[in-house]
Design an enzyme around this catalytic site. Structure first.
Site, PDB file in Angstrom:
ATOM      1  N   CYS A  99       0.600  -1.251   0.120  1.00  9.37           N
ATOM      2  CA  CYS A  99      -0.023   0.038  -0.087  1.00  9.37           C
ATOM      3  C   CYS A  99       0.888   1.344   0.096  1.00  9.37           C
ATOM      4  CB  CYS A  99      -0.803  -0.235   1.258  1.00  9.37           C
ATOM      5  SG  CYS A  99      -1.821   1.656   1.349  1.00  9.37           S
ATOM      6  N   GLU A 100       0.517   2.219  -0.981  1.00 10.87           N
ATOM      7  CA  GLU A 100       1.418   3.384  -1.036  1.00 10.87           C
ATOM      8  C   GLU A 100       1.457   4.409  -0.064  1.00 10.87           C
ATOM      9  OE1 GLU A 100      -0.931   6.235  -3.998  1.00 10.87           O
ATOM     10  OE2 GLU A 100       0.272   4.753  -4.946  1.00 10.87           O
ATOM     11  N   HIS A 101       0.011   3.963   0.917  1.00  6.79           N
ATOM     12  CA  HIS A 101      -0.189   5.083   1.948  1.00  6.79           C
ATOM     13  C   HIS A 101       0.782   4.796   3.250  1.00  6.79           C
ATOM     14  CE1 HIS A 101      -4.253   5.416  -0.034  1.00  6.79           C
ATOM     15  NE2 HIS A 101      -3.361   6.302  -0.727  1.00  6.79           N
ATOM     16  N   HIS A 102       0.924   3.655   3.559  1.00  9.82           N
ATOM     17  CA  HIS A 102       1.717   3.330   4.842  1.00  9.82           C
ATOM     18  C   HIS A 102       2.769   2.252   4.563  1.00  9.82           C
ATOM     19  CE1 HIS A 102      -2.492   4.302   5.944  1.00  9.82           C
ATOM     20  NE2 HIS A 102      -1.864   5.088   7.114  1.00  9.82           N
ATOM     21  N   GLN A 140      -5.283  -0.569  -4.351  1.00  2.17           N
ATOM     22  CA  GLN A 140      -5.951  -1.581  -4.852  1.00  2.17           C
ATOM     23  C   GLN A 140      -6.916  -1.263  -6.171  1.00  2.17           C
ATOM     24  OE1 GLN A 140      -7.827  -4.599  -2.105  1.00  2.17           O
ATOM     25  NE2 GLN A 140      -9.291  -5.475  -3.650  1.00  2.17           N
ATOM     26  N   HIS A 168      -5.801  -6.009   3.785  1.00  2.00           N
ATOM     27  CA  HIS A 168      -4.865  -4.882   4.014  1.00  2.00           C
ATOM     28  C   HIS A 168      -4.407  -4.801   5.475  1.00  2.00           C
ATOM     29  CE1 HIS A 168      -5.689  -2.830   0.096  1.00  2.00           C
ATOM     30  NE2 HIS A 168      -6.631  -3.708   0.121  1.00  2.00           N
ATOM     31  N   CYS A 170      -2.644  -2.316   6.700  1.00  2.00           N
ATOM     32  CA  CYS A 170      -2.819  -1.097   7.165  1.00  2.00           C
ATOM     33  C   CYS A 170      -4.175  -0.955   7.905  1.00  2.00           C
ATOM     34  CB  CYS A 170      -2.813  -0.038   6.197  1.00  2.00           C
ATOM     35  SG  CYS A 170      -4.183  -0.056   4.829  1.00  2.00           S
TER      36      CYS A 170
END
Length: 210
Positions: A99-102, A140, A168, A170
């Site tokens: 995941c690019e956020h976390h 995703q 996920h 996250c």
């Protein structure tokens, strides 16, 4: 990734072994992770962590090696003329991504179908397309669309269907901490926009061969 240090890939029985890393990038990333460990209150010089920054740097290069690969080229290398016009379904393709956020993993399965329009593709190439886009920093929703668009634009089929189901970390390890939640995304083109065709695809990916 830098073209001066391409990751060498060797395909063995459908698996891609990558055993070359960009040493300059490894050192740069490792230096940052040494600082991160110190910021977390750890001692990066203790025995258990001494090589951790280098290991993380190499792991990140492997987990994002999809940036170096051309999914359309993979498909074009195994396209064959064939007058088959029924649905081709490849289901339960393992998905592992970050995941690019976390920068935490999400993982699950992808189910893909296409209806040929004069050309078919080697079946092993569809999971490879999934892996190429998954081995990048992702969300995703975008992953689902990228797989769909690559197959549609390259094979020019009558339609493409993609469904991805993932957990996920996250969500499971932080935030709402819902360990059993699953995220499902879908994307369709052409004939799969029709309810009857789409329902046939959904029935096939949920059916058991037992």
């Amino acid at each position: 990734m830098d073209n001066d240090f391409p990751l060498r890939e060797e395909e063995i029985d459908g698996y891609v072994k990558i055993d070359r890393y960009n040493p300059e990038k490894v050192n740069r990333i490792a230096t940052h992770y040494t600082d991160i460990l110190e910021s977390l209150g750890e001692d990066p010089t203790r025995n258990g962590l001494l090589k951790t920054p280098e290991r993380v740097a190499k792991a990140l290069q492997f987990l994002t090696h999809g940036y170096d690969l051309d999914a359309a080229k993979i498909l074009k290398g195994a396209m064959f003329e064939e007058e088959y016009s029924q649905m081709v379904v490849v289901k339960d393709i393992e998905v592992f991504s970050l995941c690019e956020h976390h920068l935490l993993p999400f993982f699950g399965k992808a189910h893909i179908a296409y209806i040929p329009n004069g050309h078919i593709v080697g079946l092993s190439k569809i999971p490879r397309v999934v892996d190429i886009f998954a081995r990048r920093l992702q969300v995703q929703e975008r992953l689902t669309n990228e797989i769909r668009d690559c197959i549609q634009d390259t094979l020019k089929p009558i339609g493409v269907a993609v469904v991805i189901e993932c957990k996920h970390l996250c969500m499971a390890m932080r935030g709402v901490q819902k360990q059993n939640s699953v995220t499902t995304t879908s994307a369709f083109t052409g004939e799969f926009a029709r309810e009857r065709t789409r329902n046939e695809f959904l029935r096939l990916i949920t059916a058991s061969l037992d």
